[in-house]
Motif scaffolding. Structure first.
Motif, short mmCIF file in Angstrom:
data_model
loop_
_atom_site.label_atom_id
_atom_site.label_comp_id
_atom_site.label_asym_id
_atom_site.label_seq_id
_atom_site.Cartn_x
_atom_site.Cartn_y
_atom_site.Cartn_z
N ILE A 158 7.82 6.22 7.15
CA ILE A 158 9.30 6.44 6.85
C ILE A 158 9.86 7.05 8.28
N ASP A 159 9.37 8.04 8.89
CA ASP A 159 10.16 8.47 10.13
C ASP A 159 10.05 7.72 11.25
N ARG A 160 8.84 6.93 11.32
CA ARG A 160 8.79 5.92 12.32
C ARG A 160 9.62 4.79 12.15
N ALA A 161 9.92 4.54 10.97
CA ALA A 161 10.98 3.22 10.69
C ALA A 161 12.42 3.73 10.87
N VAL A 162 12.67 5.00 10.69
CA VAL A 162 13.87 5.44 10.73
C VAL A 162 14.27 5.50 12.29
N ASP A 217 12.81 4.07 14.65
CA ASP A 217 12.84 2.67 15.31
C ASP A 217 14.28 2.05 14.89
N GLY A 218 14.84 2.24 13.60
CA GLY A 218 16.28 1.77 13.34
C GLY A 218 17.32 2.44 14.28
N VAL A 219 17.13 3.50 14.36
CA VAL A 219 18.03 4.43 15.27
C VAL A 219 17.99 3.94 16.59
N ALA A 220 16.99 3.61 17.05
CA ALA A 220 16.71 3.28 18.78
C ALA A 220 17.44 1.74 18.71
N ASP A 221 17.34 0.98 17.63
CA ASP A 221 17.65 -0.35 17.88
C ASP A 221 19.16 -0.41 17.50
N GLY A 233 0.98 -1.18 -0.04
CA GLY A 233 -0.05 0.04 -0.05
C GLY A 233 0.97 1.40 0.12
N PRO A 234 0.17 2.62 0.13
CA PRO A 234 0.94 3.75 0.10
C PRO A 234 1.76 3.89 1.38
N VAL A 235 3.08 4.54 1.25
CA VAL A 235 3.78 4.75 2.27
C VAL A 235 3.78 6.24 2.56
N ALA A 236 3.24 6.63 3.84
CA ALA A 236 3.44 8.00 4.03
C ALA A 236 4.75 8.41 4.87
N ALA A 237 4.85 9.83 4.86
CA ALA A 237 6.01 10.37 5.63
C ALA A 237 6.21 9.99 6.83
N GLU A 238 4.98 9.81 7.54
CA GLU A 238 5.03 9.15 8.92
C GLU A 238 5.67 7.95 9.12
#
Length: 86
Positions: free
Chosen positions: A74-78, A80-84, A67-72
């Motif tokens: 992407i922000d959440r994925a980044v 989460d990646g930084v936190a991990d 489905g569509p990917v929203a800016a939010e």
């Protein structure tokens, strides 16, 4: 660093450059202990790569996120990646 360590054929040429650009390159060369010519070779190499054209299509995979990917998203994925990673 640019591939100056590679053994390649080189050809001498003359170019006219902006005085301010040349002053910046001279300053950087002095600070970093590099030859001015390395900066010019690196710059010419980048331009040569940018102007390159390919005749064949690129095999770039298409990603389907369901489905569509929203800016939010992407922000959440980044975040989460930084936190991990931390």
């Amino acid at each position: 660093m640019y591939h100056s360590q590679w053994k390649t054929r080189r050809k001498k040429t003359t170019v006219v450059v902006d005085e301010e650009d040349l002053a910046l390159i001279k300053g950087a060369a002095a600070r970093e202990g590099r030859a001015e010519s390395e900066y010019f070779r690196e710059a010419l190499h980048l331009v040569a790569l940018r102007t390159r054209r390919w005749n064949e299509d690129w095999d770039i995979p298409r990603l389907d996120f369901g489905g569509p990917v929203a800016a939010e998203d992407i922000d959440r994925a980044v975040s989460d990646g930084v936190a991990d990673a931390g």
